[in-house]
Structure formats: C-alpha cells, structure tokens
Design an enzyme around this catalytic site. Structure first.
Site, PDB file in Angstrom:
ATOM      1  N   GLY A  14      34.938 -61.470  55.031  1.00  0.00           N
ATOM      2  CA  GLY A  14      35.076 -60.874  54.001  1.00  0.00           C
ATOM      3  C   GLY A  14      34.030 -60.343  53.357  1.00  0.00           C
ATOM      4  NE  ARG A  68      50.742 -53.910  67.203  1.00  0.00           N
ATOM      5  CZ  ARG A  68      50.206 -52.813  67.824  1.00  0.00           C
ATOM      6  NH1 ARG A  68      50.489 -52.329  68.777  1.00  0.00           N
ATOM      7  NH2 ARG A  68      49.620 -51.953  66.842  1.00  0.00           N
ATOM      8  CG  MET A  93      39.195 -58.448  63.117  1.00  0.00           C
ATOM      9  SD  MET A  93      37.940 -57.198  63.398  1.00  0.00           S
ATOM     10  CE  MET A  93      38.017 -57.063  65.171  1.00  0.00           C
ATOM     11  CG  ASN A 110      39.301 -49.263  59.694  1.00  0.00           C
ATOM     12  OD1 ASN A 110      39.375 -50.437  59.260  1.00  0.00           O
ATOM     13  ND2 ASN A 110      38.953 -49.015  60.925  1.00  0.00           N
ATOM     14  CG  HIS A 112      35.135 -48.389  63.891  1.00  0.00           C
ATOM     15  ND1 HIS A 112      35.680 -49.410  64.552  1.00  0.00           N
ATOM     16  CD2 HIS A 112      33.966 -48.000  64.866  1.00  0.00           C
ATOM     17  CE1 HIS A 112      35.059 -49.715  65.661  1.00  0.00           C
ATOM     18  NE2 HIS A 112      34.362 -48.663  65.909  1.00  0.00           N
ATOM     19  CD  GLU A 145      51.907 -42.979  64.388  1.00  0.00           C
ATOM     20  OE1 GLU A 145      52.433 -43.352  65.448  1.00  0.00           O
ATOM     21  OE2 GLU A 145      52.710 -42.289  63.595  1.00  0.00           O
ATOM     22  CG  ASP A 148      38.818 -47.670  65.805  1.00  0.00           C
ATOM     23  OD1 ASP A 148      39.171 -48.158  64.429  1.00  0.00           O
ATOM     24  OD2 ASP A 148      38.272 -48.554  66.512  1.00  0.00           O
ATOM     25  CD  GLU A 175      20.702 -54.804  55.668  1.00  0.00           C
ATOM     26  OE1 GLU A 175      20.260 -53.559  55.566  1.00  0.00           O
ATOM     27  OE2 GLU A 175      20.145 -55.809  55.830  1.00  0.00           O
ATOM     28  CD  GLU A 177      30.595 -52.390  58.526  1.00  0.00           C
ATOM     29  OE1 GLU A 177      31.511 -53.023  58.148  1.00  0.00           O
ATOM     30  OE2 GLU A 177      30.122 -52.651  59.449  1.00  0.00           O
TER      31      GLU A 177
END
Length: 213
Positions: A14, A68, A93, A110, A112, A145, A148, A175, A177
């Site tokens: 987190g 899912r 994840m 997101n 990445h 869709e 990434d 760092e 991010e």
C-alpha cells in the site's frame, strides 16, 4: 469545482495508496479518498487505510473462483455505494475485465513500474534487467481493455544500474511512483486531462510539472 471522490484498489503493502494519503494531508491533492478495496485479506494496505480513517473493504477474489466478473460486480457495488468519480489501481494485482472498464469509462487510472509499452505484466523489473535495458521507470495511464496498454498520462524514467537486482530497481522506481501517481490524480481532479485517441492532453497552466526524464 466540487471535490472528486476517489476509490482505490490495492493488493499489497500500500505504499502507492499511502502516497495519495500523504499528498492529501500535505495539501497537494484536494480529493476525498472515499474507500479502499483490497482483494487480499490481511494485506498491509488495509491497516494504512484504517489508520487514516478511510473506509476499507476486503473482497477476497478467491471466494469467486475463476469468475472474475462476479468478483468485480461486488467491487463495483462498493465503489457505487461510496459514489466514486475516479478509480485508482494502486498496486492492484488483478487484471480487470471489460465489464469493469465499461462501468467507469475513462475514469480508471493505473500505475505501472515500467515505461510502457515496454515490459508490461507482473515482472517488469526482472524483465528490464534480463533484457539489458538501460532505462526503466514508471507510467501512470488510463485503463482500457488491453493489458497495461491504455493512454499514457505521465511517465518518469529511472536508470537501470549495473548490478541492479529487481528489488533495488523496484525501490528506486517506487520513489517516483509516489510523486507521479498523486500528480496524475491531481490533474484529473482539476479537470486538466483530455483524452484524444491514444494521447492524453494535459493543461499544465499554473502548475510546474516535474521532468519526465
């Protein structure tokens, strides 16, 4: 302009979630962190949310087997209950389905840990080192869709050093991010982002964007 409500999905330590909390508490991010949803019972991110009095909801994806979409329907119920305007995947994840993306079109972000489209997937640091890449980094992007593959909002380059391990590279990228994820959320919250095909146009008037390289 009304303050937006952000729902965060996370699975692990987190630290990216914490970067949003810290930015809000510094006054750098004027949003409501409405809810944290975690798919792994006992993950440290849950305690981070609770310590800051942010509602934390655990929905164990394993309870849904291979379905899912059934798992995501429960997540969407929580996000709808908390009336979120933006969904942030901060170390979540799980791949999200088309159903989830259609529920929040152009409103899922997101982070990445690579310079997409290089090294998508679950092991970007090891992949960058194995490839012999000289540079990696992090990317904040809208989610579509593809895996990434959504439109890029911000990127930050981080050098891959001789003798790097995946763990060492991960920590240096992390760092960055923690700088660029809150910034991207701020840009969204202030209405400064506009998607044009694969490009995200940024209205940076009045703010200093940090260099991407």
């Amino acid at each position: 302009m009304a303050r937006i409500r952000v729902g965060v999905l996370a699975s692990g330590r987190g630290t990216d979630f914490q970067s949003l909390v810290d930015a809000r508490e510094r006054g750098d991010l004027d949003v409501d962190l409405a809810v944290l949803v975690c798919n792994l019972p006992g993950a440290p991110v849950i305690g981070r949310a609770e310590s800051h009095r942010i509602p934390a909801v655990v929905i164990d994806h394993k309870a849904f087997g291979k379905d899912r979409e059934a798992f995501e329907r429960e997540v969407v119920k929580v996000l709808r209950k908390h009336v979120v305007d933006l969904v942030v995947l901060a170390g979540f994840m799980r791949l999200v389905t088309g159903y989830f993306i259609r529920e929040f079109p152009n409103r899922i972000m997101n982070i990445h840990p690579s310079l997409l489209p290089a090294f998508p997937g679950a092991h970007p640091h090891a992949d960058a080192i194995a490839w012999g890449a000289k540079v990696s980094g992090c990317t904040v992007h809208f989610v579509d869709e593809s895996v990434d593959g959504g439109p890029v909002i911000l990127q930050k380059a981080v050098p891959v050093l001789d003798g790097d391990t995946a763990e060492a590279l991960s920590e240096r990228i992390l760092e960055q991010e923690h700088v660029f994820l809150p910034l991207a959320v701020r840009l969204f919250a202030e209405g400064r982002l506009r998607i044009e095909g694969r490009r995200v146009r940024i209205d940076a008037r009045g703010i200093d964007l940090p260099p991407s390289a």
